[in-house]
Design an enzyme around this catalytic site. Structure first.
Site, PDB file in Angstrom:
ATOM      1  N   LYS A 317       0.850  -1.181   0.000  1.00  0.00           N
ATOM      2  CA  LYS A 317       0.000   0.000   0.000  1.00  0.00           C
ATOM      3  C   LYS A 317       0.891   1.237   0.000  1.00  0.00           C
ATOM      4  CE  LYS A 317      -3.455  -2.366   2.885  1.00  0.00           C
ATOM      5  NZ  LYS A 317      -4.159  -2.344   4.193  1.00  0.00           N
ATOM      6  N   HIS A 318       0.312   2.385  -0.306  1.00  0.00           N
ATOM      7  CA  HIS A 318       1.084   3.624  -0.297  1.00  0.00           C
ATOM      8  C   HIS A 318       1.484   3.986   1.129  1.00  0.00           C
ATOM      9  CE1 HIS A 318       0.679   4.515  -4.526  1.00  0.00           C
ATOM     10  NE2 HIS A 318      -0.628   4.342  -4.460  1.00  0.00           N
ATOM     11  N   GLU A 319       2.674   4.541   1.258  1.00  0.00           N
ATOM     12  CA  GLU A 319       3.139   4.991   2.568  1.00  0.00           C
ATOM     13  C   GLU A 319       2.192   6.049   3.116  1.00  0.00           C
ATOM     14  OE1 GLU A 319       4.620   4.731   5.640  1.00  0.00           O
ATOM     15  OE2 GLU A 319       6.348   4.068   4.469  1.00  0.00           O
TER      16      GLU A 319
END
Length: 684
Positions: A317-319
């Site tokens: 997932k995106h940070e």
């Protein structure tokens, strides 16, 4: 023999100019539709190709079936709550009985307070949450002889637990611990010495956690097994007796006809199987660099996988804010290779006599179509209800690609000097022939970067400190809860309105932000243009030093080193404490330099393996790279439809999510392969 770099700028088989630039691959004909099949092959070639490609397609399709069979083994999809007796029938230890009320990426913590005289307050702070304040988890009463109070804790990152006593708000103890998924733990608070009133806080493991990463290992082994089978198949097919026997079994009538004809049996020179890869490339290898489509396809396939969920693992997932995960790599790489393709395609188009006015018109039209597709077709605010102006998200991935393409391509057309890309211009410093002729472009890009820096660090934002780069919410100890994104967020909310930007930013979970924030907003587009321009520079290197592979590879390496040094200075080699941290949400300058550092290295490796040494055909990434827009829009539009998604038996299982996401991604690779074989490409 290596494919010369200049081949990427040659006309296609139909006579139209070569690649038309990213994100859209060139088709074999003009227009925004479908390219027809190429010229028919001879009998031997056709039968060999059909047999070989049918086998390859069958093996590729077997990936999805094998992956589902291995990961969704008996018992692994049983719903929770069957009791411990059912644990033995489940797949390994990764899918056993779970504590009630505990979901994926969570564990159960029983807090037992053995202090008779005071209650406790349990607070927690996630280790990945920078400068965050502690959040109250539970209030624990004094000792009552019960089993303790059950608390659900997060397992994705280490936690800092703080226990405060009710007497004068004293801090009793502080613990750092990384809990495991579906684990069952006890936190026991008791007095060690009544005289000194020393308190101990111990964590006891009641039931060990599962290994939630085992599904990734099994999936990796499945794909490696399929790859090994394909490699062995290719080696075996180089043996003449085996190859002839296979072709005879697959196409007996065609083989007999060839043997009885005056042409005789196909020899090694005529047969496609003598060198399958080069013939497989025959439709495009003389017109475009396979390494560019391979790079694009690699970025696209990872993007599809993470957009589908990435198995619900946090690193897919995106940070949340600063830093990098796998999901943060792919979009800038896609932008980078778009810039590279712009350089090659426009050079080819202008060299073939198209006027700059006509080219600019096509650039404007293509950009408009990309923006329109992003707003109307691929719009995540559909989840808020039927799309209307009230909730229409204006920014987006395709919108940003369209604007970036417009600026970078127009910049290339307006300021490119005749002969600059062929190295025929005389200059005082030949070593910089890929930079000096384009000084007006560099000035324009540097001015844009100055604008980004000034707006980011000097623009006054109401209620926020000047130059704020944080996530807001509980970050910075909760002092600036409504300052998410600083100037970038403020500009989007001011110009576009809160209802027309992304409503669920990646910072909302960890930092508990309540303000909408768009990672594809206005201010970040400036640095996306910068990223594409660095990709454009890679294309200029290929054009300026065509046929000089050593020069091309060395310059890719030098650019990677330079970008890496700039990133180290901007970030101070730190995730949080640098001058400008790496941040995908903001598209910070350090994020661009870091991603371009990786991109130059990755392009160097792929170019060397695919186009210089031909040790790798680029498969399977080459095929989606040739149909990038179709795959991207298709995976977004059909995301919630079978066979890309189905109802799960257990939605709290990494196994099922990973299986579903990998099968969906593999299906798009197979679809792009079939379209490639049928010579069907979608271009704008």
């Amino acid at each position: 023999m290596a494919v010369p770099p200049a081949s990427d700028t040659e006309p296609t088989a139909s006579g139209s100019p070569g690649p038309t630039g990213l994100p859209v691959p060139a088709a074999a004909g003009r227009g925004a539709a479908v390219a027809a099949a190429g010229p028919p092959r001879g009998g031997a070639e056709r039968s060999a190709a059909q047999g070989g490609h049918k086998m390859a397609a069958a093996l590729a399709a077997a990936v999805a079936a094998a992956l589902g069979a291995v990961l969704l083994a008996p018992g692994s999809t049983e719903p929770p709550g069957d009791g411990p007796a059912a644990a033995s029938s489940r797949w390994g230890a990764a899918e056993r009985w779970r504590p009630p009320g505990v979901r994926m990426d969570q564990a159960l913590l029983l807090v037992r307070n053995e202090l008779p005289e005071q209650g406790l307050s349990l607070l927690a702070r996630c280790g990945a949450c920078h400068r965050c304040s502690y959040q109250l988890l539970a209030v624990i009463p004094p000792r009552d002889g019960g089993p303790g109070k059950a608390v659900v804790v997060d397992t994705q990152h280490p936690l800092s637990l703080l226990l405060n006593g009710s007497l004068a708000g004293s801090e009793l103890c502080k613990i750092q611990y990384h809990f495991g998924e579906f684990g069952n733990y006890s936190l026991v608070i008791k007095t060690l010495s009544t005289s000194t009133k020393t308190v101990s806080c111990d964590i006891v493991i009641n039931e060990g956690p599962v290994n939630s990463y085992l599904p990734i290992l099994f999936a990796f082994l499945v794909y490696m097994g399929i790859l090994a089978i394909l490699i062995i198949w290719r080696l075996v097919m180089k043996i003449d007796p085996v190859r002839n026997w296979v072709y005879k079994k697959l196409n007996p009538r065609e083989t007999d006809r060839l043997i009885n004809s005056e042409l005789g049996s196909p020899n090694t020179t005529d047969s496609i199987s003598s060198d399958p890869a080069p013939r497989l490339w025959s439709a495009t290898s003389h017109q475009r660099l396979r390494s560019l489509d391979t790079f694009r396809g690699l970025s696209l396939i990872i993007m599809v996988f993470v957009n589908y969920g990435g198995g619900k693992y946090w690193f897919f997932k995106h940070e949340s804010w600063n830093g990098l995960t796998v999901a943060d790599l792919v979009f800038p790489w896609f932008v980078f290779i778009m810039g590279t393709s712009i350089s090659l395609s426009l050079s080819s188009t202008l060299r073939w006599g198209s006027s700059k006015q006509k080219v600019l018109g096509k650039i404007l039209w293509r950009s408009f179509l990309l923006i329109l597709l992003g707003i109307i077709v691929v719009n995540p605010n559909y989840c808020l209800g039927p799309l209307s102006w009230d909730n229409l998200r204006i920014p987006g991935v395709l919108q940003r690609l369209g604007l970036t393409y417009l600026v970078v391509a127009a910049l290339e057309v307006l300021f490119t000097r005749a002969g600059a890309d062929s190295g025929t211009l005389e200059m005082s410093c030949p070593a910089l022939q890929d930079i000096l002729p384009y000084w007006p472009q560099w000035i324009f890009i540097l001015m844009l970067e100055v604008i980004w820096l000034c707006l980011t660090f000097l623009l006054p934002v109401p209620g926020c400190p000047r130059g704020y780069l944080g996530p807001g919410g509980i970050g910075d100890f909760g002092n600036y809860p409504n300052c998410t994104g600083g100037a970038a967020g403020y500009i989007d909310r001011l110009i576009l309105g809160e209802n027309h930007i992304y409503q669920h930013p990646s910072s909302s979970v960890l930092y508990q932000t309540t303000m909408p924030y768009d990672p594809e907003g206005i201010l970040g587009t400036i640095n996306t243009i910068f990223m594409a321009f660095l990709g454009l520079q890679a294309g200029k290197i290929i054009l300026s030093y065509r046929d000089q592979h050593k020069q091309i590879l060395s310059r890719f390496f030098i650019w990677s080193i330079v970008m890496g040094i700039i990133s180290a200075i901007l970030t101070k080699c730190s995730k949080e404490e640098g001058f400008i941290p790496i941040n995908k949400n903001l598209w910070s300058t350090s994020y661009v330099t870091t991603m371009s550092c990786f991109a130059f290295i990755l392009l160097l490796l792929i170019y060397y393996l695919v186009d210089v040494k031909r040790l790798w055909s680029g498969a399977p990434f080459f095929y989606p790279g040739m149909n990038s827009i179709l795959v991207y829009i298709g995976h977004e539009v059909f995301e919630n439809y079978f066979p890309f998604k189905w109802k799960m038996h257990d939605s709290q299982s990494h196994v099922e999510h990973l299986t579903q996401n990998l099968i969906a991604t593999t299906l798009w690779v197979i679809i792009s392969y079939v379209l490639y074989r049928k010579r069907i490409f979608w271009k704008i």
